[in-house]
Design an enzyme around this catalytic site. Structure first.
Site, short mmCIF file in Angstrom:
data_model
loop_
_atom_site.label_atom_id
_atom_site.label_comp_id
_atom_site.label_asym_id
_atom_site.label_seq_id
_atom_site.Cartn_x
_atom_site.Cartn_y
_atom_site.Cartn_z
CB THR A 28 -0.63 0.15 1.40
OG1 THR A 28 -1.80 -1.10 1.54
CG2 THR A 28 -1.81 1.30 1.16
CD GLU A 103 1.79 -1.59 4.56
OE1 GLU A 103 1.32 -0.87 3.77
OE2 GLU A 103 2.57 -1.53 5.59
#
EC number: 5.3.1.6
Length: 218
Positions: A28, A103
């Site tokens: 991201t 993540e």
């Protein structure tokens, strides 16, 4: 090259780590957005992706790349993501975009973590960038008090709710000399989901965009 040019260059360079007929992990952030764009010409060569955020999922889907639930995938050949800070030891601070937990999960499943950055992200010691900590909402004040005991200055990130429904404390004034140990200490605080130190599992490959081009550290 300006900063955007550097980001585009490393994003394009990361495409060579994408294996044919594989499912890849996608991070991201602004640099990753360029990587997603760079996937467009090869989208028919991969099976799809696992995304670390709703924002990246939207971008991948818009390009016609299938996004898989991580629970339906055994492993990922590669995970490509950026960093807010990174050292020569490939320890990182991530989570400026509040996607740190997903993540970290996706990175854990990947065989190889490729970190794509511009050269402003290189540091000697982590901590100038505030360290994000994802926290269960009811534990926010307790966790903040515990972080103060560790020498940090936690600031509640107003108006931000993570994709997991939690809140973020940004920890200022840390000089992180032992990131592996601090990562463990923070994660042991009751109410912490995870923190933005990626040290226990750092990057395997770092692609850095600079004035002279893309530097590769494998």
């Amino acid at each position: 090259m300006n900063q955007d040019d550097k980001k585009k260059a490393v994003a394009q360079a990361a495409v060579r780590y994408v294996e044919q007929d594989s499912i890849i992990g996608v991070g991201t952030g602004s640099t990753v957005n360029y990587f997603i764009e760079a996937l467009a010409p090869i989208k028919n060569d991969i099976v799809g992706a696992v995304s670390s955020s709703e924002a990246s999922t939207e971008r991948l889907t818009a390009l016609g790349i299938e996004v898989f639930d991580l629970n339906s995938v055994d492993q990922l050949s590669v995970y490509v993501d950026g960093a807010d800070e990174i050292t020569e030891h490939r320890h990182m601070i991530k989570g400026g975009g509040a996607a740190l937990t997903r993540e970290k999960i996706v990175a854990a499943v990947a065989q190889k973590f490729v970190c794509i950055i511009d050269d402003t992200k290189n540091v000697g010691v982590l901590g100038a960038f505030p360290l994000p900590v994802e926290v269960i909402p009811m534990a926010r004040s307790y966790v903040a008090r515990e972080i103060v005991k560790l020498g940090g200055d936690p600031v509640y990130r107003q108006g931000v709710v993570t994709d997991n429904g939690n809140v973020i404390l940004d920890v200022h004034n840390l000089k992180i000399l032992n990131p592996v140990e601090l990562e463990r200490q923070l994660n042991n605080i009751v109410g912490v989901v995870t923190n933005g130190l990626f040290a226990a599992r750092g990057a395997d490959v770092v692609l850095t965009g600079s004035e002279s081009g893309v530097q590769v550290n494998e």
